[in-house]
Design a protein around this motif. Structure first.
Motif, mmCIF file in Angstrom:
data_model
loop_
_atom_site.group_PDB
_atom_site.id
_atom_site.type_symbol
_atom_site.label_atom_id
_atom_site.label_comp_id
_atom_site.label_asym_id
_atom_site.label_seq_id
_atom_site.Cartn_x
_atom_site.Cartn_y
_atom_site.Cartn_z
ATOM 1 N N PRO A 105 -5.907 84.684 59.280
ATOM 2 C CA PRO A 105 -7.028 85.528 59.710
ATOM 3 C C PRO A 105 -6.863 87.004 59.347
ATOM 4 C CG PRO A 105 -5.719 84.829 61.593
ATOM 5 C CD PRO A 105 -5.200 84.086 60.402
ATOM 6 N N ASP A 106 -5.659 87.410 58.955
ATOM 7 C CA ASP A 106 -5.449 88.810 58.576
ATOM 8 C C ASP A 106 -5.096 88.952 57.096
ATOM 9 O OD1 ASP A 106 -2.960 87.659 58.737
ATOM 10 O OD2 ASP A 106 -1.994 89.395 59.666
ATOM 11 N N GLU A 107 -5.468 87.954 56.280
ATOM 12 C CA GLU A 107 -5.214 87.982 54.837
ATOM 13 C C GLU A 107 -6.558 87.876 54.107
ATOM 14 O OE1 GLU A 107 -0.907 85.779 54.817
ATOM 15 O OE2 GLU A 107 -2.692 84.526 55.018
ATOM 16 N N PHE A 108 -6.794 88.804 53.190
ATOM 17 C CA PHE A 108 -8.105 88.928 52.572
ATOM 18 C C PHE A 108 -7.989 89.147 51.071
ATOM 19 C CE2 PHE A 108 -7.799 91.115 56.669
ATOM 20 C CZ PHE A 108 -8.637 90.329 57.444
ATOM 21 N N VAL A 109 -9.136 89.327 50.413
ATOM 22 C CA VAL A 109 -9.144 89.734 49.021
ATOM 23 C C VAL A 109 -8.692 91.194 48.945
ATOM 24 C CG1 VAL A 109 -10.951 88.107 48.353
ATOM 25 C CG2 VAL A 109 -11.583 90.413 49.067
ATOM 26 N N CYS A 110 -8.255 91.606 47.758
ATOM 27 C CA CYS A 110 -7.768 92.976 47.587
ATOM 28 C C CYS A 110 -8.653 93.736 46.601
ATOM 29 C CB CYS A 110 -6.315 92.962 47.123
ATOM 30 S SG CYS A 110 -6.125 92.363 45.446
ATOM 31 N N VAL A 111 -8.286 94.976 46.320
ATOM 32 C CA VAL A 111 -9.112 95.824 45.463
ATOM 33 C C VAL A 111 -9.255 95.255 44.052
ATOM 34 C CG1 VAL A 111 -8.726 97.940 46.760
ATOM 35 C CG2 VAL A 111 -7.180 97.365 44.892
ATOM 36 N N TRP A 112 -8.227 94.564 43.531
ATOM 37 C CA TRP A 112 -8.343 93.988 42.191
ATOM 38 C C TRP A 112 -9.278 92.779 42.204
ATOM 39 C CZ3 TRP A 112 -3.685 95.809 44.153
ATOM 40 C CH2 TRP A 112 -3.196 96.949 43.518
ATOM 41 N N ASP A 113 -9.212 91.973 43.274
ATOM 42 C CA ASP A 113 -10.144 90.850 43.397
ATOM 43 C C ASP A 113 -11.578 91.360 43.509
ATOM 44 O OD1 ASP A 113 -7.928 89.055 43.566
ATOM 45 O OD2 ASP A 113 -7.815 89.394 45.734
ATOM 46 N N LEU A 114 -11.760 92.462 44.219
ATOM 47 C CA LEU A 114 -13.110 93.006 44.407
ATOM 48 C C LEU A 114 -13.740 93.434 43.091
ATOM 49 C CD1 LEU A 114 -12.718 94.997 47.730
ATOM 50 C CD2 LEU A 114 -13.976 92.854 47.360
ATOM 51 N N ASP A 115 -12.935 93.817 42.112
ATOM 52 C CA ASP A 115 -13.479 94.131 40.789
ATOM 53 C C ASP A 115 -14.176 92.906 40.202
ATOM 54 O OD1 ASP A 115 -13.854 95.694 38.335
ATOM 55 O OD2 ASP A 115 -12.307 94.375 37.507
ATOM 56 N N VAL A 116 -13.540 91.747 40.312
ATOM 57 C CA VAL A 116 -14.154 90.511 39.815
ATOM 58 C C VAL A 116 -15.364 90.139 40.667
ATOM 59 C CG1 VAL A 116 -13.803 88.034 39.407
ATOM 60 C CG2 VAL A 116 -12.018 89.681 38.771
ATOM 61 N N VAL A 117 -15.253 90.265 41.977
ATOM 62 C CA VAL A 117 -16.389 89.957 42.855
ATOM 63 C C VAL A 117 -17.588 90.822 42.482
ATOM 64 C CG1 VAL A 117 -17.226 90.006 45.247
ATOM 65 C CG2 VAL A 117 -14.925 89.128 44.752
ATOM 66 N N TRP A 118 -17.353 92.089 42.194
ATOM 67 C CA TRP A 118 -18.449 92.999 41.810
ATOM 68 C C TRP A 118 -19.081 92.552 40.479
ATOM 69 C CZ3 TRP A 118 -21.739 96.024 43.896
ATOM 70 C CH2 TRP A 118 -22.450 96.947 43.137
ATOM 71 N N ARG A 121 -21.124 89.473 41.232
ATOM 72 C CA ARG A 121 -22.343 89.846 41.940
ATOM 73 C C ARG A 121 -23.395 90.351 40.954
ATOM 74 N NH1 ARG A 121 -25.649 94.309 42.113
ATOM 75 N NH2 ARG A 121 -26.652 94.519 44.119
ATOM 76 N N ASN A 122 -22.992 91.235 40.055
ATOM 77 C CA ASN A 122 -23.936 91.778 39.089
ATOM 78 C C ASN A 122 -24.465 90.703 38.143
ATOM 79 O OD1 ASN A 122 -23.675 94.314 40.208
ATOM 80 N ND2 ASN A 122 -22.140 94.983 38.747
ATOM 81 N N ALA A 123 -23.605 89.812 37.698
ATOM 82 C CA ALA A 123 -24.027 88.716 36.821
ATOM 83 C C ALA A 123 -25.001 87.794 37.548
ATOM 84 C CB ALA A 123 -22.815 87.932 36.319
ATOM 85 N N TYR A 124 -24.727 87.516 38.809
ATOM 86 C CA TYR A 124 -25.586 86.622 39.587
ATOM 87 C C TYR A 124 -26.964 87.249 39.825
ATOM 88 C CZ TYR A 124 -26.932 83.150 43.034
ATOM 89 O OH TYR A 124 -27.594 82.152 43.706
#
Length: 141
Positions: A105-118, A121-124
């Motif tokens: 519950p305290d482990e998440f995506v990081c700033v490098w993963d967010l680059d791909v998520v962004w 998101r834009n492609a979608y």
């Protein structure tokens, strides 16, 4: 507290993985001074694919992405799948040399993963929410 300065990490698109009824864009991220080792992620990818719903629900396009992140001290697999037209459920698995497991519950995506998520998101938005609903354009972006 002093944080390490941010530095970009090599990030690459590795094609589309089909796991019916889903088509998932496959990404990798790793440290600049280390080669990417795809075999390290096989157990995590299996767990991620097993977590996908077996059937599409109304509004689910059957599209998403997988990130294999070879990090500093741990490896991660991040699964994002598009749902209900414009939502993005995200699940994470990790390996700290003690075996793969779902993120706590305290482990998440990081700033490098967010680059791909962004990027995803834009492609979608461009391919699926622009009035044309073109899955092939999303997968090619």
């Amino acid at each position: 507290m002093t944080f390490k300065p941010f530095a970009p990490r090599p990030t690459a698109f590795d094609g589309v993985l089909t796991h019916a009824p889903y088509r998932l864009k496959l990404w990798r991220i790793h440290l600049p001074d280390q080669p990417f080792e795809a075999t390290r992620f096989e157990p995590g990818l299996t767990m991620a694919l097993d977590a996908l719903p077996r059937a599409l629900r109304p509004g689910d396009p059957g599209l998403g992405f997988l990130i294999r992140h070879q990090g500093d001290g741990a490896d991660y697999v991040v699964l994002g799948r598009w749902a209900r037209e414009n939502e993005l459920p995200i699940l994470v698995w990790r390996d700290l040399d003690d075996g793969w497991r779902p993120a706590g519950p305290d482990e998440f995506v990081c700033v490098w993963d967010l680059d791909v998520v962004w990027r995803e998101r834009n492609a979608y938005v461009a391919a699926m929410l622009s009035g044309r609903s073109d899955p092939e354009a999303y997968l090619a972006a």
